[in-house]
Design a protein around this motif. Structure first.
Motif, short mmCIF file in Angstrom:
data_model
loop_
_atom_site.label_atom_id
_atom_site.label_comp_id
_atom_site.label_asym_id
_atom_site.label_seq_id
_atom_site.Cartn_x
_atom_site.Cartn_y
_atom_site.Cartn_z
N CYS A 85 0.87 -1.17 0.00
CA CYS A 85 0.00 0.00 0.00
C CYS A 85 0.91 1.23 0.00
O CYS A 85 1.58 1.51 1.01
N ILE A 136 -1.49 -1.28 -4.09
CA ILE A 136 -2.48 -0.21 -3.99
C ILE A 136 -1.72 1.12 -3.89
O ILE A 136 -0.83 1.25 -3.05
N LYS A 158 -9.82 -2.08 0.52
CA LYS A 158 -9.11 -2.68 -0.61
C LYS A 158 -8.09 -3.71 -0.14
O LYS A 158 -7.94 -4.78 -0.76
N GLU A 176 -9.94 -6.84 0.91
CA GLU A 176 -10.43 -7.57 -0.27
C GLU A 176 -9.31 -8.39 -0.90
O GLU A 176 -9.50 -9.56 -1.27
N LYS A 177 -8.13 -7.78 -1.02
CA LYS A 177 -7.01 -8.48 -1.64
C LYS A 177 -6.49 -9.60 -0.73
O LYS A 177 -6.07 -10.65 -1.23
#
Length: 225
Positions: free
Chosen positions: A163, A187, A208, A211-212
């Motif tokens: 991230c 991300i 996010k 989810e990943k």
């Protein structure tokens, strides 16, 4: 110099890094810095993050730049600070986005140790700073150290979610040696600082990430802890 009572999985990394000339020179420099200046975080907290999680347990990496340079804030974890402090602007913006994203109120807990313990590796690319002098320990060797840390993690884990908040984090990421990093698990957004919050807002990194994590078969992060 620093307290290195790290988790056992980091032993090979530290045994190797201590032999590197750049690391030896950096430690000598920092020894003098701590003797002659006020440096953050406290020397016993510089390697705190390595005491909280095994490298094999890391599923998410978030890269900060350098520690908070005001007294009492830096605690060895990127963006995190002690709970007896006033919340720094970047951390406030992170929590605002967390609230907007997942309806989680984290404003009463400024210490992100529990995120790290769940496998969110919050590392500052530059791990020390002089009081009142942001980026004062830039280019003394920390950036090279951090890249080696991340390369070590990448070798230990087949799938890592990166991230990346801001251009500095993206530069560190782009310098990593191992080319099997899964770009689909990366991300990117603006940095949560006040200067770029308008671009960071509504980026929804927390949902996010979860989810990943589910896609790659790992447990989602309990961001409320």
């Amino acid at each position: 110099m620093f307290l290195e009572n790290y988790k056992s999985g980091w032993q090979d990394f530290f045994e190797d890094i201590k032999k590197e000339p750049f690391y030896i020179e950096m430690m000598e420099f920092l020894q003098k810095e701590y003797e002659t200046h006020v440096i953050f975080p406290k020397f016993e907290d510089v390697f705190k993050i390595f005491r909280l999680v095994e490298p094999e347990e890391i599923g998410v990496i978030i890269i900060g730049q350098d520690p908070y340079h005001k007294k009492g804030l830096a605690n060895g974890i990127a963006f995190s600070c002690s709970n007896d402090q006033k919340i720094p602007p970047s951390l406030r913006n992170i929590f605002k986005e967390l609230n907007d994203d997942l309806n989680i109120d984290h404003f009463q807990n400024l210490d992100l140790s529990n995120w790290v313990s769940q496998g969110v590796f919050l590392i500052n690319a530059i791990m020390t700073v002089r009081s009142g002098e942001p980026a004062s320990h830039k280019n003394i060797g920390w950036e090279h150290f951090t890249e080696k840390v991340l390369d070590f993690i990448n070798k230990k884990n087949e799938k890592i979610i990166y991230c990346l908040w801001g251009n500095f984090a993206k530069r560190i990421y782009n310098n990593l040696r191992y080319n099997f990093i899964n770009k689909d698990l990366t991300i990117s957004s603006a940095h949560p600082s006040p200067f770029s919050y308008h671009l960071f807002k509504n980026s929804r990194p927390f949902s996010k990430i979860n989810e990943k994590l589910c896609v790659i078969g790992k447990e989602p992060i309990s961001w409320d802890k």
